[in-house]
Scaffold this motif. Structure first.
Motif, short mmCIF file in Angstrom:
data_model
loop_
_atom_site.label_atom_id
_atom_site.label_comp_id
_atom_site.label_asym_id
_atom_site.label_seq_id
_atom_site.Cartn_x
_atom_site.Cartn_y
_atom_site.Cartn_z
N ARG A 61 -24.92 7.42 -27.30
CA ARG A 61 -25.85 6.69 -28.15
C ARG A 61 -27.18 6.52 -27.42
N TRP A 62 -28.28 6.50 -28.19
CA TRP A 62 -29.61 6.26 -27.64
C TRP A 62 -30.24 5.05 -28.33
N TYR A 63 -30.84 4.20 -27.49
CA TYR A 63 -31.55 3.03 -28.00
C TYR A 63 -33.01 3.11 -27.55
N LYS A 64 -33.90 2.77 -28.47
CA LYS A 64 -35.31 2.56 -28.09
C LYS A 64 -35.55 1.07 -28.09
N ASN A 65 -35.87 0.56 -26.92
CA ASN A 65 -35.92 -0.90 -26.71
C ASN A 65 -34.55 -1.46 -27.08
N GLU A 66 -34.39 -2.18 -28.15
CA GLU A 66 -33.07 -2.70 -28.54
C GLU A 66 -32.53 -2.05 -29.80
N ASP A 67 -33.24 -1.07 -30.34
CA ASP A 67 -32.86 -0.47 -31.62
C ASP A 67 -32.13 0.85 -31.40
N GLY A 102 -42.18 3.26 -24.91
CA GLY A 102 -41.16 2.21 -24.87
C GLY A 102 -40.06 2.52 -23.87
N GLU A 103 -39.03 1.68 -23.88
CA GLU A 103 -37.87 1.84 -22.98
C GLU A 103 -36.72 2.45 -23.76
N TYR A 104 -36.13 3.50 -23.18
CA TYR A 104 -35.03 4.23 -23.84
C TYR A 104 -33.76 4.08 -23.00
N THR A 105 -32.66 3.76 -23.67
CA THR A 105 -31.38 3.58 -22.98
C THR A 105 -30.36 4.53 -23.58
N CYS A 106 -29.75 5.34 -22.71
CA CYS A 106 -28.64 6.18 -23.18
C CYS A 106 -27.34 5.51 -22.78
N GLU A 107 -26.39 5.54 -23.70
CA GLU A 107 -25.08 4.90 -23.48
C GLU A 107 -24.00 5.94 -23.75
N ILE A 108 -23.17 6.20 -22.74
CA ILE A 108 -22.05 7.14 -22.88
C ILE A 108 -20.77 6.33 -23.07
N GLU A 109 -20.14 6.56 -24.22
CA GLU A 109 -18.89 5.87 -24.54
C GLU A 109 -17.75 6.69 -23.98
N ARG A 110 -16.85 6.04 -23.24
CA ARG A 110 -15.70 6.73 -22.63
C ARG A 110 -14.40 6.17 -23.19
N PRO A 111 -13.37 6.97 -23.17
CA PRO A 111 -12.07 6.49 -23.70
C PRO A 111 -11.47 5.43 -22.79
N GLU A 112 -10.50 4.71 -23.36
CA GLU A 112 -9.77 3.71 -22.57
C GLU A 112 -9.10 4.39 -21.39
N PRO A 113 -9.03 3.78 -20.23
CA PRO A 113 -9.37 2.37 -19.99
C PRO A 113 -10.81 2.18 -19.51
N TRP A 114 -11.66 3.25 -19.60
CA TRP A 114 -13.02 3.13 -19.09
C TRP A 114 -13.98 2.62 -20.16
N GLY A 115 -14.90 1.81 -19.73
CA GLY A 115 -15.91 1.31 -20.65
C GLY A 115 -17.15 2.19 -20.66
N PRO A 116 -18.15 1.83 -21.46
CA PRO A 116 -19.38 2.64 -21.54
C PRO A 116 -20.23 2.52 -20.26
N VAL A 117 -21.02 3.56 -20.00
CA VAL A 117 -22.00 3.51 -18.91
C VAL A 117 -23.40 3.72 -19.52
N ARG A 118 -24.38 3.14 -18.90
CA ARG A 118 -25.74 3.18 -19.46
C ARG A 118 -26.75 3.58 -18.38
N GLN A 119 -27.80 4.23 -18.85
CA GLN A 119 -28.92 4.57 -17.98
C GLN A 119 -30.23 4.39 -18.78
#
Length: 462
Positions: A61-67, A102-119
């Protein structure tokens, strides 16, 4: 065999735990991309080789600022214009515009038992500066003495630096500022103020603000005393500066001047003139040029007189006429009316003394001359040797005594004049005239003439 399978599962769990705790990392560091408008920007979002297994990265997932702007797991979600989400999770933006900053955040969703990581990454779309002046119409009017506040709001990436000029000259300010605040203490501070916004991208932006300072009338004249005679033509001038424009009135004494074809007011720009044709004796007196506007009033007095102009000494060093005990003075006097007589005052010169010597007065008759320039020479005898003297002259025609001449300093043979003696003549003029009055008041000879003379000196000189 069962024991081996159990051992394998434990090893998988241990390895997976190690990857989750220590080896999960992005393949590129967080970055801030500074891009010019219409460039293409690629923001990476993928894990290192070990952790980038398809089964390990479930979605991006990608977010721009909080969107939220992109989700690889939601095929129905439309990407913003000019945005591309690549299979490896990177986000590409084509032809970036200022609104993409603006600020861009990428979020990688991983399967259980690992949670998401963000950069997090950031984009700064650099674009040329702009400025918005205040007042918006670029014009400000204040009264003399009021506070002035003008400003220029800058925009642009990077944020621009603001500098100022006034009347084309750079203002030497201690720092860069958007707001200028000062007191309009001098009407010369009026003019065009220009702000310049620069950020290194494209051409600097400029805006101008015209400052107008309104003020009450300010008056000046080149001649506060004018010599004339009946039958002549004369101009009385006064220069008026005022904003708003002033109304000009001419007075003689406190009475408005009667204007007709002989006495005519004229205006040329800021110069106001009262023209008097065929001067009459009744025209002599003090005239006032009075100017009035909504902010105040100014006036200046100019005297029209028939008495002679102050005499002027002509310096001479003729050793054939000047001796140890004598000195020949030469002077000229301008007068439209014949000179009747001169009063020559002289005394030894004493520098820096509170009790200067008394003046000696000589009454000298005139000689026939056609004028209007009357010349005369006179030799003073019985002077002290090697002594510096000073002299002044007044002259009389049928309308009265002139103002005192500038003081002349001269020396008998054997004495020398230095620069200081000459340059301090004008500085000490009033003091010398005062001494002339007080020293003469003790003399009884010619008292009537003295009183008449002193009345004119005080009236015209003071």
């Amino acid at each position: 065999m069962a024991n081996c399978e159990g051992l394998f599962l434990v090893l998988v769990v241990v390895i997976s735990s190690c990857v989750g705790d220590d080896m999960i990392e992005f393949n590129s560091p967080p970055t801030t991309v500074k891009a010019k408008e219409n460039n293409t920007v690629l923001l990476p979002c993928y894990l290192n080789t070990l952790s980038n297994d398809a089964a390990y990265a479930k979605s991006v997932r990608w977010y721009k600022n909080e969107d939220l702007i992109a989700d690889s797991a939601n095929e129905s979600m439309a990407l913003p214009d000019r945005h591309i989400l690549w299979e490896n999770g990177s986000l590409e933006i084509l032809y970036v515009q200022p609104e993409e900053t603006g600020e861009y955040t990428c979020e990688i969703e991983r399967p259980e038992p690992w949670g998401p990581v963000r950069q997090k990454h950031a984009i700064e779309v650099m674009h040329p500066p702009s400025v918005e002046p205040f007042p918006p119409n670029g014009f400000l009017q204040v009264k003399l003495g009021e506070e002035v506040k003008i400003s220029c709001k800058g925009e642009g990436i990077p944020y621009p630096i603001i500098t100022w000029t006034v009347k084309g000259e750079e203002m030497k300010l201690i720092n860069h500022r958007e707001i200028l605040k000062f007191t309009a203490s001098d009407r010369q501070m009026a003019g065009v103020y220009e702000c310049i916004a620069s950020n290194g991208v494209g051409e600097p932006a400029k805006a101008s603000i015209e400052l107008n300072i309104i003020y009450p009338p300010e008056m000046m004249t080149t001649r506060s005393w004018i010599h004339t005679a009946p039958g002549h033509r004369v101009q009385i001038d006064c220069k008026v500066s005022a904003d708003p424009q002033a109304t000009i009135t001419w007075l003689k004494g406190e009475v408005p001047v009667h204007l007709d074809t002989r006495v005519v007011p004229m205006v040329d720009g800021d110069k106001n003139t009262l023209l008097i044709r065929n001067v009459q004796r009744s025209d002599f007196g003090i005239y006032t040029c009075r100017a009035i506007n909504e902010l105040g009033q100014g006036e200046i007095a100019i005297q029209l007189s028939g008495v002679p102009n102050p005499g002027v000494f002509k310096r001479t060093e003729d050793k054939n006429t000047n001796s140890k005990t004598s000195y020949t003075l030469i002077w000229e006097v301008d007068s439209y009316t014949p000179i009747i007589e001169y009063n020559l005052w002289f005394r030894p010169y004493k520098a820096r003394t509170t009790h200067p010597p008394n003046w000696t007065k000589l009454t000298i008759p005139t000689e026939h001359s056609s004028g209007p320039v009357y010349s005369k020479s006179y030799t003073i005898r019985g002077l002290k040797e090697r002594t510096v003297y000073e002299a002044l002259l007044v002259s009389r025609n049928r309308y009265g005594w002139s103002k005192p001449s500038p003081i002349l300093r001269f020396a008998t043979a054997g004495a020398e004049l230095n620069e200081e003696m000459i340059t301090t003549v004008q500085v000490n003029l009033q003091k010398n005239v005062y001494a002339l009055q007080t020293s003469s008041s003790t003399k009884s000879c010619c008292m009537g003439m003295y009183i008449f003379f002193m009345f004119n000196v005080i009236k015209l000189f003071v």
